[in-house]
Design an enzyme around this catalytic site. Structure first.
Site, mmCIF file in Angstrom:
data_model
loop_
_atom_site.group_PDB
_atom_site.id
_atom_site.type_symbol
_atom_site.label_atom_id
_atom_site.label_comp_id
_atom_site.label_asym_id
_atom_site.label_seq_id
_atom_site.Cartn_x
_atom_site.Cartn_y
_atom_site.Cartn_z
ATOM 1 N N ASP A 57 43.442 45.398 44.815
ATOM 2 C CA ASP A 57 42.013 45.198 44.542
ATOM 3 C C ASP A 57 41.796 44.461 43.221
ATOM 4 O O ASP A 57 42.600 44.583 42.301
ATOM 5 C CB ASP A 57 41.315 46.572 44.514
ATOM 6 C CG ASP A 57 39.815 46.452 44.738
ATOM 7 O OD1 ASP A 57 39.347 45.363 45.128
ATOM 8 O OD2 ASP A 57 39.111 47.452 44.510
ATOM 9 N N GLY A 58 40.694 43.724 43.146
ATOM 10 C CA GLY A 58 40.291 43.093 41.886
ATOM 11 C C GLY A 58 40.468 41.582 41.833
ATOM 12 O O GLY A 58 40.300 40.980 40.770
ATOM 13 N N TRP A 74 38.856 39.215 38.894
ATOM 14 C CA TRP A 74 39.792 38.403 38.098
ATOM 15 C C TRP A 74 39.245 36.977 37.977
ATOM 16 O O TRP A 74 39.243 36.378 36.895
ATOM 17 C CB TRP A 74 41.174 38.389 38.773
ATOM 18 C CG TRP A 74 42.226 37.659 38.003
ATOM 19 C CD1 TRP A 74 43.116 38.198 37.114
ATOM 20 C CD2 TRP A 74 42.501 36.255 38.061
ATOM 21 N NE1 TRP A 74 43.917 37.221 36.599
ATOM 22 C CE2 TRP A 74 43.572 36.013 37.162
ATOM 23 C CE3 TRP A 74 41.967 35.176 38.757
ATOM 24 C CZ2 TRP A 74 44.103 34.742 36.958
ATOM 25 C CZ3 TRP A 74 42.484 33.912 38.550
ATOM 26 C CH2 TRP A 74 43.544 33.694 37.665
ATOM 27 N N HIS A 104 41.819 35.172 45.053
ATOM 28 C CA HIS A 104 42.690 35.478 46.192
ATOM 29 C C HIS A 104 43.967 34.629 46.139
ATOM 30 O O HIS A 104 45.043 35.103 46.496
ATOM 31 C CB HIS A 104 41.948 35.271 47.510
ATOM 32 C CG HIS A 104 40.776 36.211 47.665
ATOM 33 N ND1 HIS A 104 40.903 37.573 47.520
ATOM 34 C CD2 HIS A 104 39.456 35.989 47.918
ATOM 35 C CE1 HIS A 104 39.725 38.151 47.678
ATOM 36 N NE2 HIS A 104 38.822 37.209 47.921
ATOM 37 N N SER A 120 40.471 44.636 55.125
ATOM 38 C CA SER A 120 40.039 45.834 55.836
ATOM 39 C C SER A 120 39.099 45.478 56.984
ATOM 40 O O SER A 120 38.572 44.366 57.051
ATOM 41 C CB SER A 120 39.324 46.786 54.863
ATOM 42 O OG SER A 120 38.045 46.282 54.537
ATOM 43 N N GLU A 137 36.286 46.411 57.155
ATOM 44 C CA GLU A 137 34.970 46.233 56.527
ATOM 45 C C GLU A 137 34.853 44.891 55.791
ATOM 46 O O GLU A 137 33.747 44.466 55.443
ATOM 47 C CB GLU A 137 34.695 47.372 55.527
ATOM 48 C CG GLU A 137 34.396 48.726 56.183
ATOM 49 C CD GLU A 137 35.631 49.396 56.773
ATOM 50 O OE1 GLU A 137 36.706 49.312 56.171
ATOM 51 O OE2 GLU A 137 35.520 49.983 57.876
ATOM 52 N N ASN A 138 35.991 44.258 55.520
ATOM 53 C CA ASN A 138 35.946 43.022 54.723
ATOM 54 C C ASN A 138 35.304 41.839 55.454
ATOM 55 O O ASN A 138 35.003 40.811 54.838
ATOM 56 C CB ASN A 138 37.345 42.642 54.200
ATOM 57 C CG ASN A 138 37.836 43.519 53.072
ATOM 58 O OD1 ASN A 138 39.028 43.779 52.938
ATOM 59 N ND2 ASN A 138 36.928 43.999 52.224
ATOM 60 N N ARG A 144 46.432 51.873 43.469
ATOM 61 C CA ARG A 144 45.225 51.052 43.596
ATOM 62 C C ARG A 144 44.918 50.411 42.250
ATOM 63 O O ARG A 144 44.838 51.084 41.227
ATOM 64 C CB ARG A 144 44.015 51.861 44.057
ATOM 65 C CG ARG A 144 42.792 50.938 44.228
ATOM 66 C CD ARG A 144 41.688 51.520 45.069
ATOM 67 N NE ARG A 144 40.693 50.480 45.348
ATOM 68 C CZ ARG A 144 39.823 50.506 46.335
ATOM 69 N NH1 ARG A 144 39.813 51.523 47.160
ATOM 70 N NH2 ARG A 144 38.963 49.519 46.514
HETATM 71 C C1 IPE Z 1 39.877 47.525 49.812
HETATM 72 O O1 IPE Z 1 39.234 46.834 48.812
HETATM 73 C C2 IPE Z 1 40.450 46.580 50.810
HETATM 74 C C3 IPE Z 1 41.532 45.733 50.327
HETATM 75 C C4 IPE Z 1 42.099 45.796 49.161
HETATM 76 C C5 IPE Z 1 41.998 44.757 51.272
HETATM 77 P P1 IPE Z 1 37.653 46.574 48.853
HETATM 78 O O2 IPE Z 1 37.359 45.796 47.621
HETATM 79 O O3 IPE Z 1 37.259 45.983 50.142
HETATM 80 O O4 IPE Z 1 37.081 48.056 48.766
HETATM 81 P P2 IPE Z 1 35.671 48.587 48.280
HETATM 82 O O5 IPE Z 1 34.619 47.797 48.994
HETATM 83 O O6 IPE Z 1 35.613 48.384 46.788
HETATM 84 O O7 IPE Z 1 35.705 50.041 48.642
HETATM 85 C C1 IPE Z 2 40.907 42.588 46.908
HETATM 86 O O1 IPE Z 2 40.159 42.017 45.894
HETATM 87 C C2 IPE Z 2 41.219 41.632 48.030
HETATM 88 C C3 IPE Z 2 40.511 41.897 49.288
HETATM 89 C C4 IPE Z 2 39.701 42.903 49.516
HETATM 90 C C5 IPE Z 2 40.725 40.959 50.357
HETATM 91 P P1 IPE Z 2 38.581 41.972 45.966
HETATM 92 O O2 IPE Z 2 38.184 40.673 46.589
HETATM 93 O O3 IPE Z 2 38.039 43.189 46.600
HETATM 94 O O4 IPE Z 2 38.219 41.938 44.428
HETATM 95 P P2 IPE Z 2 36.960 42.612 43.743
HETATM 96 O O5 IPE Z 2 37.046 44.071 44.050
HETATM 97 O O6 IPE Z 2 35.752 41.978 44.330
HETATM 98 O O7 IPE Z 2 37.143 42.316 42.291
HETATM 99 MG MG MG Z 3 37.439 44.990 45.839
#
Ligand code: IPE
Ligand code: IPE
Ligand code: MG
Length: 244
Positions: A30-31, A35, A47, A75, A77-78, A191
């Site tokens: 995550d993040g 970043w 990414h 996910s 949900e993504n 995480r």
């Molecule tokens: C969880 O991260 C899914 C992945 C790392 C692929 P998200 O950024 O989607 O989760 P939430 O929305 O903060 O819970």
């Molecule tokens: C995790 O990073 C990657 C995926 C969920 C695909 P994020 O894209 O969720 O990064 P933040 O949480 O928005 O910083």
């Molecule tokens: Mg995230």
């Protein structure tokens, strides 16, 4: 070669090999977006950097003799994200698949994709099948969770058992019908980026996992940061409900 009982370190305290009681680490990567945003870049750039951190982590986990590594890449949900971002993530995934198909013998890892594939493009699905076939002979496992949701996984496992004629199911039946069938549960779930939740990741398998959270954003994760998580793991006492 099997790992020894305890982890091994070099004279500088760097981890060389994990011990026998750490077989599986799962990463919630995550993040990436933060970043990029902190640097004034579009989220997509995060990414791209995250992919580099992922490849670094895979290499490192191989070097330290970890049997199974699982990463949460996308996910269920993504899909709610802007189309442009989703397209970028799928593009990066396809590039990684191409690399994998070319360099499988160098990576020496059995790649398995966990998640619902129907939503993915036919081209990506074909490459996933090719990559899984090509790497099926390796011992070390890399699970890539893509269009993955823990609830969806459990639900489809139960439905599959029902279709097979079962009227009642046992815990072992469910474990055996999940994508991770046959693999050890994650000993450690890491995480990044400061969030402290599972976000629908490995709900069943994480029943007795240890959790490690760090504020480090995923693109900044490196060998040193991963070792911090592992060192922390070795300071925990796992009881599995029993008295020690
Ligand atoms: C969880 O991260 C899914 C992945 C790392 C692929 P998200 O950024 O989607 O989760 P939430 O929305 O903060 O819970
Ligand atoms: C995790 O990073 C990657 C995926 C969920 C695909 P994020 O894209 O969720 O990064 P933040 O949480 O928005 O910083
Ligand atoms: Mg995230």
């Amino acid at each position: 070669m099997e790992n020894s009982e305890n982890p091994q370190y070099d004279s500088k305290g760097r981890l060389i090999k994990v011990g026998r009681d750490l077989r599986h680490i799962a990463f919630i990567m995550d993040g990436n977006g933060r970043w990029a945003q902190r640097r004034g870049y579009p989220r997509e750039k995060g990414h791209t950097e995250g992919t580099k951190a992922f490849e670094r982590a895979v290499r490192y986990c191989g070097e330290i003799g970890l049997e199974v590594m699982t990463v949460y890449a996308f996910s269920t949900e993504n899909w709610k994200r802007p189309e442009r971002e989703v397209r970028k993530i799928m593009g990066l995934l396809e590039k990684y698949l191409d690399k994998l198909l070319e360099k499988a013998s160098e990576y020496e890892v059995k790649v398995r994709f966990i998640g619902e594939r129907k939503a993915l493009s036919q081209r990506i699905r074909d490459k996933i099948s090719l990559a899984e076939d090509l790497t099926s002979g390796y011992h070390r496992v890399l699970n890539i969770a893509l269009n993955y949701g823990g609830r969806a996984e459990i639900t489809s496992a139960v439905n599959r058992l029902i279709s097979a004629g079962r009227r009642t199911v046992s815990e072992d039946d469910i474990s055996g019908a999940l994508y991770t069938s046959g693999l050890p549960d994650p000993d450690l779930i890491v995480r990044t980026a400061g969030e402290r939740r599972l976000s629908n990741f490995l709900l069943w398998q994480s029943a007795y996992s240890e959790f490690y959270y760090t504020d480090t954003l995923w693109p900044d994760m490196d060998e040193t940061e991963i070792q911090k998580a592992i060192d922390d793991y070795y300071n925990r006492t796992r009881r599995f409900g029993a008295v020690r």
